[in-house]
Write a protein that holds these residues in place. Structure first.
Motif, PDB file in Angstrom:
ATOM      1  N   ILE A   2     -10.131  11.451  25.720  1.00 37.41           N
ATOM      2  CA  ILE A   2      -9.058  10.681  26.330  1.00 37.41           C
ATOM      3  C   ILE A   2      -8.420   9.732  25.318  1.00 37.41           C
ATOM      4  CG2 ILE A   2      -8.492   8.970  28.089  1.00 37.41           C
ATOM      5  CD1 ILE A   2      -9.007  11.768  29.165  1.00 37.41           C
ATOM      6  N   SER A   3      -9.234   9.191  24.406  1.00 35.09           N
ATOM      7  CA  SER A   3      -8.758   8.207  23.442  1.00 35.09           C
ATOM      8  C   SER A   3      -8.824   8.771  22.023  1.00 35.09           C
ATOM      9  CB  SER A   3      -9.599   6.934  23.539  1.00 35.09           C
ATOM     10  OG  SER A   3      -9.191   5.979  22.582  1.00 35.09           O
ATOM     11  N   THR A   4      -7.753   8.573  21.254  1.00 33.64           N
ATOM     12  CA  THR A   4      -7.733   8.932  19.840  1.00 33.64           C
ATOM     13  C   THR A   4      -7.148   7.791  19.028  1.00 33.64           C
ATOM     14  OG1 THR A   4      -5.542   9.972  19.923  1.00 33.64           O
ATOM     15  CG2 THR A   4      -7.454  11.383  20.365  1.00 33.64           C
ATOM     16  N   TYR A   5      -7.474   7.773  17.748  1.00 30.74           N
ATOM     17  CA  TYR A   5      -6.929   6.776  16.844  1.00 30.74           C
ATOM     18  C   TYR A   5      -6.738   7.420  15.488  1.00 30.74           C
ATOM     19  CZ  TYR A   5      -6.260   2.525  14.156  1.00 30.74           C
ATOM     20  OH  TYR A   5      -5.750   1.555  13.339  1.00 30.74           O
ATOM     21  N   HIS A   6      -5.579   7.170  14.870  1.00 33.72           N
ATOM     22  CA  HIS A   6      -5.246   7.735  13.572  1.00 33.72           C
ATOM     23  C   HIS A   6      -4.869   6.633  12.594  1.00 33.72           C
ATOM     24  CE1 HIS A   6      -4.618  10.993  16.469  1.00 33.72           C
ATOM     25  NE2 HIS A   6      -4.866  11.830  15.469  1.00 33.72           N
ATOM     26  N   ALA A   7      -5.328   6.759  11.363  1.00 33.01           N
ATOM     27  CA  ALA A   7      -4.964   5.803  10.325  1.00 33.01           C
ATOM     28  C   ALA A   7      -3.457   5.811  10.112  1.00 33.01           C
ATOM     29  CB  ALA A   7      -5.688   6.132   9.022  1.00 33.01           C
ATOM     30  N   ASP A   8      -2.908   4.662   9.726  1.00 33.09           N
ATOM     31  CA  ASP A   8      -1.466   4.554   9.526  1.00 33.09           C
ATOM     32  C   ASP A   8      -0.948   5.564   8.500  1.00 33.09           C
ATOM     33  OD1 ASP A   8      -1.284   0.918   9.874  1.00 33.09           O
ATOM     34  OD2 ASP A   8      -1.271   2.511  11.364  1.00 33.09           O
TER      35      ASP A   8
END
Length: 124
Positions: free
Chosen positions: A56-62
């Motif tokens: 459900i949750s993802t995070y990607h480096a800038d």
């Protein structure tokens, strides 16, 4: 224990695409949040992307946001990293890792399982 095996790396021209796969052993893959990291020659390891247990949750480096996408298929015990619009600065060894924080009752990520890495080389 968890065993991780990455695949899908290779040589690609700038602007091209690759999809990395990380296959996990065991029957408790869904217990782990997963992450991708990379390390270029002479540089420190850096975080690339992470995905929660349920996806459900993802995070990607800038540095990769808008170009890379992490995903997972718990039925196949596999996490993916789709890499588009590749740049020469993306050249690195890419590692898959499993985050045991939830199962261990920790409040911070704890990547205690790692794959062997797969080489990604982007030419100009």
């Amino acid at each position: 224990q968890v065993q991780l095996v990455e695949s899908g790396g290779g040589l690609v021209q700038a602007g091209g695409s690759l999809r990395l796969s990380c296959a996990a052993s065991g029957r408790t893959f869904s217990n782990y949040a997963m992450g991708w990291f990379r390390q270029a020659p002479g540089k420190e390891r850096e975080f690339v992307a992470a995905i929660s247990r349920s996806a459900i949750s993802t995070y990607h480096a800038d540095s990769v946001k808008g170009r890379f996408t992490i995903s997972r298929d718990n039925a196949k015990n596999t996490v993916y990293l789709q890499m588009n619009s590749l740049k020469p600065e993306d050249t690195a060894v890419y590692y898959c890792a499993a985050d045991s924080a939830f199962g261990l009752g920790l409040s911070r990520p704890y990547y205690n399982y790692w794959g062997q890495g797969t080489q990604v080389t982007v030419s100009s």
